[in-house]
Design a protein around this motif. Sequence first.
Motif, PDB file in Angstrom:
ATOM      1  N   ASN A 472      -5.949   7.725   1.820  1.00 46.44           N
ATOM      2  CA  ASN A 472      -6.133   7.215   0.457  1.00 46.44           C
ATOM      3  C   ASN A 472      -5.004   7.635  -0.470  1.00 46.44           C
ATOM      4  O   ASN A 472      -4.524   6.842  -1.287  1.00 46.44           O
ATOM      5  N   LEU A 473      -4.551   8.892  -0.373  1.00 44.22           N
ATOM      6  CA  LEU A 473      -3.497   9.374  -1.269  1.00 44.22           C
ATOM      7  C   LEU A 473      -2.144   8.738  -0.961  1.00 44.22           C
ATOM      8  O   LEU A 473      -1.403   8.350  -1.874  1.00 44.22           O
ATOM      9  N   VAL A 474      -1.809   8.631   0.338  1.00 40.81           N
ATOM     10  CA  VAL A 474      -0.516   8.015   0.701  1.00 40.81           C
ATOM     11  C   VAL A 474      -0.536   6.529   0.360  1.00 40.81           C
ATOM     12  O   VAL A 474       0.437   5.980  -0.191  1.00 40.81           O
ATOM     13  N   ALA A 475      -1.654   5.830   0.680  1.00 41.79           N
ATOM     14  CA  ALA A 475      -1.768   4.411   0.352  1.00 41.79           C
ATOM     15  C   ALA A 475      -1.696   4.210  -1.162  1.00 41.79           C
ATOM     16  O   ALA A 475      -1.097   3.238  -1.652  1.00 41.79           O
ATOM     17  N   ASN A 476      -2.284   5.115  -1.905  1.00 44.87           N
ATOM     18  CA  ASN A 476      -2.236   5.065  -3.368  1.00 44.87           C
ATOM     19  C   ASN A 476      -0.793   5.176  -3.862  1.00 44.87           C
ATOM     20  O   ASN A 476      -0.355   4.432  -4.741  1.00 44.87           O
ATOM     21  N   ALA A 477      -0.044   6.130  -3.289  1.00 43.57           N
ATOM     22  CA  ALA A 477       1.362   6.300  -3.688  1.00 43.57           C
ATOM     23  C   ALA A 477       2.187   5.062  -3.337  1.00 43.57           C
ATOM     24  O   ALA A 477       3.044   4.614  -4.117  1.00 43.57           O
ATOM     25  N   LEU A 478       1.961   4.489  -2.144  1.00 39.32           N
ATOM     26  CA  LEU A 478       2.691   3.272  -1.739  1.00 39.32           C
ATOM     27  C   LEU A 478       2.355   2.109  -2.666  1.00 39.32           C
ATOM     28  O   LEU A 478       3.249   1.330  -3.054  1.00 39.32           O
ATOM     29  N   LYS A 479       1.069   1.970  -3.045  1.00 40.60           N
ATOM     30  CA  LYS A 479       0.656   0.849  -3.896  1.00 40.60           C
ATOM     31  C   LYS A 479       1.309   0.925  -5.264  1.00 40.60           C
ATOM     32  O   LYS A 479       1.841  -0.076  -5.771  1.00 40.60           O
ATOM     33  N   TYR A 480       1.302   2.120  -5.860  1.00 47.78           N
ATOM     34  CA  TYR A 480       1.799   2.236  -7.228  1.00 47.78           C
ATOM     35  C   TYR A 480       3.313   2.441  -7.306  1.00 47.78           C
ATOM     36  O   TYR A 480       3.865   2.596  -8.391  1.00 47.78           O
ATOM     37  N   THR A 481       3.996   2.429  -6.161  1.00 45.86           N
ATOM     38  CA  THR A 481       5.475   2.381  -6.160  1.00 45.86           C
ATOM     39  C   THR A 481       5.971   1.031  -5.671  1.00 45.86           C
ATOM     40  O   THR A 481       7.184   0.858  -5.471  1.00 45.86           O
ATOM     41  N   SER A 482       5.050   0.078  -5.450  1.00 46.95           N
ATOM     42  CA  SER A 482       5.445  -1.219  -4.881  1.00 46.95           C
ATOM     43  C   SER A 482       6.361  -2.002  -5.813  1.00 46.95           C
ATOM     44  O   SER A 482       7.126  -2.861  -5.359  1.00 46.95           O
ATOM     45  N   LYS A 483       6.311  -1.715  -7.124  1.00 45.52           N
ATOM     46  CA  LYS A 483       7.162  -2.430  -8.078  1.00 45.52           C
ATOM     47  C   LYS A 483       8.368  -1.596  -8.499  1.00 45.52           C
ATOM     48  O   LYS A 483       9.098  -1.978  -9.413  1.00 45.52           O
ATOM     49  N   THR A 484       8.550  -0.451  -7.832  1.00 47.64           N
ATOM     50  CA  THR A 484       9.706   0.400  -8.120  1.00 47.64           C
ATOM     51  C   THR A 484      10.870  -0.029  -7.224  1.00 47.64           C
ATOM     52  O   THR A 484      10.697  -0.234  -6.019  1.00 47.64           O
ATOM     53  N   GLU A 485      12.047  -0.153  -7.830  1.00 47.76           N
ATOM     54  CA  GLU A 485      13.200  -0.668  -7.079  1.00 47.76           C
ATOM     55  C   GLU A 485      13.528   0.221  -5.885  1.00 47.76           C
ATOM     56  O   GLU A 485      13.763  -0.271  -4.777  1.00 47.76           O
ATOM     57  N   LYS A 486      13.560   1.532  -6.086  1.00 47.55           N
ATOM     58  CA  LYS A 486      13.818   2.469  -4.989  1.00 47.55           C
ATOM     59  C   LYS A 486      12.719   3.526  -5.026  1.00 47.55           C
ATOM     60  O   LYS A 486      12.810   4.516  -5.736  1.00 47.55           O
ATOM     61  N   ALA A 487      11.682   3.287  -4.240  1.00 49.43           N
ATOM     62  CA  ALA A 487      10.520   4.170  -4.267  1.00 49.43           C
ATOM     63  C   ALA A 487      10.802   5.461  -3.496  1.00 49.43           C
ATOM     64  O   ALA A 487      11.480   5.462  -2.472  1.00 49.43           O
ATOM     65  N   ARG A 488      10.216   6.556  -4.015  1.00 49.65           N
ATOM     66  CA  ARG A 488      10.388   7.862  -3.367  1.00 49.65           C
ATOM     67  C   ARG A 488       9.051   8.611  -3.409  1.00 49.65           C
ATOM     68  O   ARG A 488       8.459   8.779  -4.466  1.00 49.65           O
ATOM     69  N   ILE A 489       8.584   9.022  -2.237  1.00 49.16           N
ATOM     70  CA  ILE A 489       7.326   9.769  -2.105  1.00 49.16           C
ATOM     71  C   ILE A 489       7.619  11.070  -1.370  1.00 49.16           C
ATOM     72  O   ILE A 489       8.272  11.054  -0.321  1.00 49.16           O
ATOM     73  N   GLU A 490       7.138  12.197  -1.920  1.00 48.41           N
ATOM     74  CA  GLU A 490       7.368  13.498  -1.278  1.00 48.41           C
ATOM     75  C   GLU A 490       6.040  14.220  -1.090  1.00 48.41           C
ATOM     76  O   GLU A 490       5.207  14.265  -1.988  1.00 48.41           O
ATOM     77  N   ILE A 491       5.868  14.787   0.123  1.00 50.06           N
ATOM     78  CA  ILE A 491       4.642  15.501   0.481  1.00 50.06           C
ATOM     79  C   ILE A 491       5.017  16.932   0.873  1.00 50.06           C
ATOM     80  O   ILE A 491       5.926  17.144   1.683  1.00 50.06           O
ATOM     81  N   SER A 492       4.294  17.922   0.315  1.00 44.41           N
ATOM     82  CA  SER A 492       4.605  19.332   0.606  1.00 44.41           C
ATOM     83  C   SER A 492       3.342  20.174   0.467  1.00 44.41           C
ATOM     84  O   SER A 492       2.275  19.667   0.099  1.00 44.41           O
ATOM     85  N   SER A 493       3.469  21.468   0.742  1.00 47.58           N
ATOM     86  CA  SER A 493       2.330  22.384   0.611  1.00 47.58           C
ATOM     87  C   SER A 493       2.828  23.779   0.289  1.00 47.58           C
ATOM     88  O   SER A 493       3.969  24.137   0.594  1.00 47.58           O
ATOM     89  N   THR A 494       1.955  24.577  -0.337  1.00 54.55           N
ATOM     90  CA  THR A 494       2.253  25.976  -0.631  1.00 54.55           C
ATOM     91  C   THR A 494       1.008  26.811  -0.355  1.00 54.55           C
ATOM     92  O   THR A 494      -0.122  26.320  -0.494  1.00 54.55           O
TER      93      THR A 494
END
Length: 575
Positions: A472-494
């Motif tokens: 759900n979170l990754v699909a959410n990020a992909l959906k809301y960057t679909s209109k961004t010319e150069k989309a960037r998604i970063e996943i990390s943990s601490t």
Amino acid sequence: MFKIYLNKRILFGFLVTLIILIGLGLYSYWNTKKFVSTTQWVIHTHEVLFVSERILTLAENIEVGQRGYSLTGRTEFLEAYNKGKEEIEKQVSHLQQLTSDNASQQQRIGSLQNDVRHLLSFASEVIEVRDRSFEEALKLNASFRGKQILDSIRKGVAQIQGEENRLLKARTLNNHDQIEKFNISFESLLIIIALVLLSLFYAINANIKSRIRTEEELRKASHEINDLYDNVPCGYHSINVDGVFVNINNTLLKWLGFNSKEEVIGKLNFRDVLTKESVNEFNKLFPAYIEKGYLHDIEFTLKRKDDTLLPVISSSLAIYDQQGNFVKSRSSTFDNTERKIAETKIKNLNNELEAFTYSVSHDLRAPLRSIDGYARILHEDYHNKLDAEGVRVIQVIINNAKRMGQLIDDLLDFSRVGRKEIALAYIDMTVLVKSIVKDLLEQEKRDNVEVILNPLISSNVDVDMIRQVWINLVANALKYTSKTEKARIEISSTDQKDGVCYKISDNGVGFDMQYVDKLFGVFQRLHRMQDFAGTGVGLAIVKRIVTRHKGRIWAEGKLNEGATFYFIIPHDEGK
């Protein structure tokens, strides 16, 4: 006229002996007064422990009452709430008076008082909202504010009781020390009295009178302690290393259906008054309890003399001798019947909810399939006979039927998450998220998106549930960057103090932080349907899953500058 014929040396010795005797008498009197004072402080400490425990019970009754009312609307749940509301602040004030001489306790009680006020405010708010809307009340309870406040109250009470137990232990040790010193001084006094019995007759008589008064005071103090122990509204008992009762108060004795302590003490094992299931639980917990010295809020089912059952919650502290050997327990027991009844009612409500979801799954799908089917027939068979507006209307029907089907699926998924049992397993989070990202990117078929997956810390989670979170979170990020010319998604943990914090950020359309409270609500959308498809259930499912893992989730964002989602999975205590 009686005359004393003693030479100066004998007279001097007599005077020295008399001075020693007087000194020992004064010392004994002072030590006795100190012992009585310490005993009164022990009684005071027990009273503080009792009042603090009463506050916790009232707080739990308030929370259970408001939750029961908000879920069912039944006014009988308000009885516990109203009773707790009337009494809890009085008990807090009483506790404050009892500890007025202890600055650190006053500070803790001040925090506890604030938590109690927050709990009453929250419960009142939920009840008021429930009178207007079930859904709004449900959302308030789903925020876990009540649980957080109650946990803070439990923590505050535990700190207060911890301080009182520390004082109780110190005072008890001091008491024993005074008794030992008293015995030594009294023995010395008897030896000297034996040597100067005739000459110190009046002094001995005065000392005996003083001792009689002291013993009477001790008997009164002992009676007060025993009365407090026997008649508090909760059960107290002690068992030895074999589990045999060595003490029990009248409250627990009556609960169990016995007429006298002689029927229980030294004759019954604690296992004898437990059901078979509770015996198994006790056998598992008792060795560890002897080792670590305490147990808190353990549920047992007691078996009365007439074989009827009584559900209870028990907490216990272990007593050790100077060599560190277990001597006995000091256990408190509270009637758990009302809580069990509430749990049964909640279980019945869950069953009703399950029946409702079954109805949604079957009864609503049939007419929905008919609407979709007939609309498609119209579109396929009468396409050429309809004008452009008619074709558009039919397509709107088909699209909305499809969306309604998706809404039903999402609602069912949301409901299942709340009922599904969690099966924890320690998984490699990096491998899991990598496979999810790969699958979603293949479905998207976009070449303008960059996904940066940093090595992730592994956690003890339910694999299926946490997979849904990441999907759900990754699909959410992909959906809301679909209109961004150069989309960037970063996943990390601490790795943080309270657990592992996972983070997913994007540079998409973002959102206005003033609406962040709506982000995880069911059917709550911050963007128009025309711009981004969706039902508004996905993030609600994510929050429910994280909450069921005893974690928390939140988000940060800014319009047209992207969004970042965080969620914490608590550390596995067993590792």
